[in-house]
Motif scaffolding. Structure first.
Motif, PDB file in Angstrom:
ATOM      1  N   PRO A  32      46.685  29.009  81.598  1.00  9.25           N
ATOM      2  CA  PRO A  32      46.743  30.456  81.773  1.00  9.25           C
ATOM      3  C   PRO A  32      47.767  30.806  82.852  1.00  9.25           C
ATOM      4  O   PRO A  32      48.294  29.906  83.530  1.00  9.25           O
ATOM      5  N   PRO A  33      48.078  32.075  83.058  1.00  4.65           N
ATOM      6  CA  PRO A  33      48.945  32.449  84.181  1.00  4.65           C
ATOM      7  C   PRO A  33      48.360  31.960  85.509  1.00  4.65           C
ATOM      8  O   PRO A  33      47.153  31.790  85.652  1.00  4.65           O
ATOM      9  N   GLY A  34      49.238  31.707  86.482  1.00  3.92           N
ATOM     10  CA  GLY A  34      48.783  31.238  87.791  1.00  3.92           C
ATOM     11  C   GLY A  34      49.747  30.225  88.364  1.00  3.92           C
ATOM     12  O   GLY A  34      50.906  30.120  87.938  1.00  3.92           O
ATOM     13  N   ILE A  35      49.265  29.448  89.341  1.00  9.74           N
ATOM     14  CA  ILE A  35      50.058  28.377  89.950  1.00  9.74           C
ATOM     15  C   ILE A  35      49.518  27.049  89.451  1.00  9.74           C
ATOM     16  O   ILE A  35      48.331  26.760  89.588  1.00  9.74           O
ATOM     17  N   HIS A  36      50.393  26.233  88.877  1.00  4.45           N
ATOM     18  CA  HIS A  36      49.988  24.944  88.324  1.00  4.45           C
ATOM     19  C   HIS A  36      50.885  23.854  88.886  1.00  4.45           C
ATOM     20  O   HIS A  36      52.102  24.022  88.979  1.00  4.45           O
ATOM     21  N   ALA A  37      50.265  22.734  89.275  1.00  2.48           N
ATOM     22  CA  ALA A  37      51.007  21.620  89.873  1.00  2.48           C
ATOM     23  C   ALA A  37      50.928  20.393  88.981  1.00  2.48           C
ATOM     24  O   ALA A  37      49.873  20.070  88.441  1.00  2.48           O
ATOM     25  N   ILE A 191      53.746  30.138  88.469  1.00  2.54           N
ATOM     26  CA  ILE A 191      54.513  29.020  89.002  1.00  2.54           C
ATOM     27  C   ILE A 191      54.057  27.730  88.323  1.00  2.54           C
ATOM     28  O   ILE A 191      52.861  27.478  88.203  1.00  2.54           O
ATOM     29  N   PHE A 192      55.017  26.935  87.883  1.00 10.03           N
ATOM     30  CA  PHE A 192      54.737  25.571  87.409  1.00 10.03           C
ATOM     31  C   PHE A 192      55.598  24.651  88.256  1.00 10.03           C
ATOM     32  O   PHE A 192      56.828  24.694  88.169  1.00 10.03           O
ATOM     33  N   LEU A 193      54.962  23.837  89.098  1.00  8.58           N
ATOM     34  CA  LEU A 193      55.735  23.021  90.024  1.00  8.58           C
ATOM     35  C   LEU A 193      55.373  21.554  89.917  1.00  8.58           C
ATOM     36  O   LEU A 193      54.238  21.198  89.603  1.00  8.58           O
ATOM     37  N   THR A 194      56.361  20.715  90.161  1.00  7.06           N
ATOM     38  CA  THR A 194      56.105  19.297  90.365  1.00  7.06           C
ATOM     39  C   THR A 194      56.179  19.050  91.858  1.00  7.06           C
ATOM     40  O   THR A 194      56.916  19.724  92.579  1.00  7.06           O
ATOM     41  N   THR A 195      55.413  18.094  92.334  1.00  2.58           N
ATOM     42  CA  THR A 195      55.433  17.799  93.762  1.00  2.58           C
ATOM     43  C   THR A 195      55.012  16.364  94.007  1.00  2.58           C
ATOM     44  O   THR A 195      54.258  15.779  93.237  1.00  2.58           O
ATOM     45  N   ARG A 207      45.411  24.953  89.098  1.00  2.00           N
ATOM     46  CA  ARG A 207      45.073  23.780  88.292  1.00  2.00           C
ATOM     47  C   ARG A 207      46.119  22.705  88.548  1.00  2.00           C
ATOM     48  O   ARG A 207      47.288  23.001  88.803  1.00  2.00           O
ATOM     49  N   ILE A 208      45.672  21.450  88.454  1.00  7.48           N
ATOM     50  CA  ILE A 208      46.531  20.300  88.719  1.00  7.48           C
ATOM     51  C   ILE A 208      46.487  19.374  87.511  1.00  7.48           C
ATOM     52  O   ILE A 208      45.408  19.099  86.972  1.00  7.48           O
ATOM     53  N   MET A 209      47.651  18.895  87.092  1.00  2.00           N
ATOM     54  CA  MET A 209      47.745  17.890  86.036  1.00  2.00           C
ATOM     55  C   MET A 209      48.298  16.605  86.641  1.00  2.00           C
ATOM     56  O   MET A 209      49.204  16.661  87.475  1.00  2.00           O
ATOM     57  N   ARG A 215      51.683  10.312  79.814  1.00  4.68           N
ATOM     58  CA  ARG A 215      50.482  10.988  79.312  1.00  4.68           C
ATOM     59  C   ARG A 215      49.799  11.759  80.442  1.00  4.68           C
ATOM     60  O   ARG A 215      49.823  11.326  81.596  1.00  4.68           O
ATOM     61  N   ILE A 216      49.172  12.869  80.099  1.00  4.02           N
ATOM     62  CA  ILE A 216      48.362  13.590  81.068  1.00  4.02           C
ATOM     63  C   ILE A 216      47.000  12.914  81.112  1.00  4.02           C
ATOM     64  O   ILE A 216      46.241  12.943  80.140  1.00  4.02           O
ATOM     65  N   VAL A 217      46.706  12.272  82.242  1.00  2.00           N
ATOM     66  CA  VAL A 217      45.484  11.480  82.359  1.00  2.00           C
ATOM     67  C   VAL A 217      44.357  12.254  83.028  1.00  2.00           C
ATOM     68  O   VAL A 217      43.202  11.787  83.027  1.00  2.00           O
ATOM     69  N   ALA A 218      44.659  13.410  83.610  1.00  2.00           N
ATOM     70  CA  ALA A 218      43.614  14.247  84.205  1.00  2.00           C
ATOM     71  C   ALA A 218      44.161  15.651  84.374  1.00  2.00           C
ATOM     72  O   ALA A 218      45.372  15.847  84.576  1.00  2.00           O
ATOM     73  N   GLU A 219      43.258  16.628  84.300  1.00  2.00           N
ATOM     74  CA  GLU A 219      43.668  18.027  84.436  1.00  2.00           C
ATOM     75  C   GLU A 219      42.463  18.829  84.887  1.00  2.00           C
ATOM     76  O   GLU A 219      41.350  18.646  84.396  1.00  2.00           O
ATOM     77  N   GLY A 220      42.651  19.703  85.861  1.00  2.00           N
ATOM     78  CA  GLY A 220      41.561  20.529  86.359  1.00  2.00           C
ATOM     79  C   GLY A 220      41.885  21.107  87.722  1.00  2.00           C
ATOM     80  O   GLY A 220      43.009  20.964  88.224  1.00  2.00           O
TER      81      GLY A 220
END
Length: 302
Positions: A32-37, A191-195, A207-209, A215-220
């Motif tokens: 959804p909209p928001g900040i995702h890492a 925002i969609f950021l890598t860090t 939310r963090i992936m 592969r995406i091994v976890a998300e939440g």
């Protein structure tokens, strides 16, 4: 069409390879909209994923929708709604801060009047007004990074991709950029950021992936990911403050209280603290390597 009524990102069966090397493997994700890492070891595919999502490079298979638009059919429309800031500042050191902003504004199709108005507002917002007429080559690393992000906002995007935005910045500059990222989100920009900084994801992200081996091994949420480790840990400290013992607990109040009561009965002179799991421990469990060892930037294709 109201782009804000659609999911921010919808990814189904996304795969990407370079020759025989599978970089992204059947990714499925809806945000959804928001900040995702996005977290992951070097070579996990973080930069490739952000380049695919921002339409810089094509994917091999699967479907991707950004703000409800298909990345294959609606590439130009998507590019008018998003912005991307890469790992390294892309501003021109021979131009002033204002000249860089005006150049970007004109490239995005703004009239000169609108480009000036927008540039002045963003330079003020990022605390760069005093330096706006100085050559960017004289800016500090933190100032260049802030200018880079300010320039990426010239067209008022609905979604901005930030690829390791604070790498190489000192603590003060990093905190200032965190404040700006949170301010962007408060104004409605997603925002969609890598860090590579787990604290950064913990502080900023809704939310963090975790991406590992393509592969995406976890998300939440950060809390949900930490729950994968289990309960809290009681740390026992000697009088000098050193940790002399750690006791794992379920995290429930009765269990924690039981252990602390036993410690107080047998070692009344010690101090105790209760520590929740950290994202670093989550990262270690999911990827097999501590995040502190993943400090080098990825190659251009991963």
């Amino acid at each position: 069409m109201s782009y804000t009524d659609s999911p921010l990102l919808e990814i189904s069966g996304l795969s990407k390879s370079y020759g025989k090397h599978d970089v992204l493997k059947n990714l499925n994700l809806t945000l959804p909209p928001g900040i995702h890492a996005l977290l992951g070891p070097n070579g996990a595919g973080k930069t490739t994923l952000i380049n695919v999502l921002s339409t810089l490079i094509p994917h091999d298979s699967g479907e991707i929708r950004v703000l409800g638009l298909d990345t294959r059919r609606d590439k130009k429309r998507i590019q008018g709604l998003i912005s991307l800031t890469g790992q390294y500042a892309a501003v021109d050191g021979q131009l002033s801060g204002m000249e860089n902003m005006l150049m970007m504004g004109r490239l995005f199709g703004l009239s000169r009047r609108d480009a000036v108005r927008r540039s002045q507002a963003l330079l003020e917002r990022f605390d760069l007004t005093a330096a706006m007429n100085k050559r960017v080559s004289t800016y500090s690393g933190g100032m260049r990074r802030k200018l880079d992000i300010a320039a990426s906002l010239i067209a008022d995007p609905l979604l901005i991709f930030l690829d390791e935005p604070t790498t190489g910045l000192d603590t003060r500059s990093r905190q200032a950029l965190w404040d700006e990222i949170q301010a962007l989100a408060a104004h409605g920009t997603s925002i969609f950021l890598t860090t590579q900084y787990l604290e950064e994801a913990d502080v900023l992200a809704d939310r963090i992936m975790v991406l590992h081996d393509g592969r995406i091994v976890a998300e939440g949420t950060a809390s949900q990911l930490k729950e994968r480790i289990g309960g809290s840990t009681i740390q026992v400290h000697d009088q000098a403050g050193r940790v002399i013992k750690e006791i794992s607990t379920s995290g429930e109040a009765t269990d924690v209280a039981h252990h602390i009561s036993a410690i107080a009965q047998h070692q009344p002179e010690v101090a105790v603290t209760v520590r929740r799991p950290t994202l670093d421990e989550v990262f270690l469990e999911l990827t097999g390597a501590p995040a502190s060892q993943e400090s080098d930037t990825e190659g251009a294709q991963t």
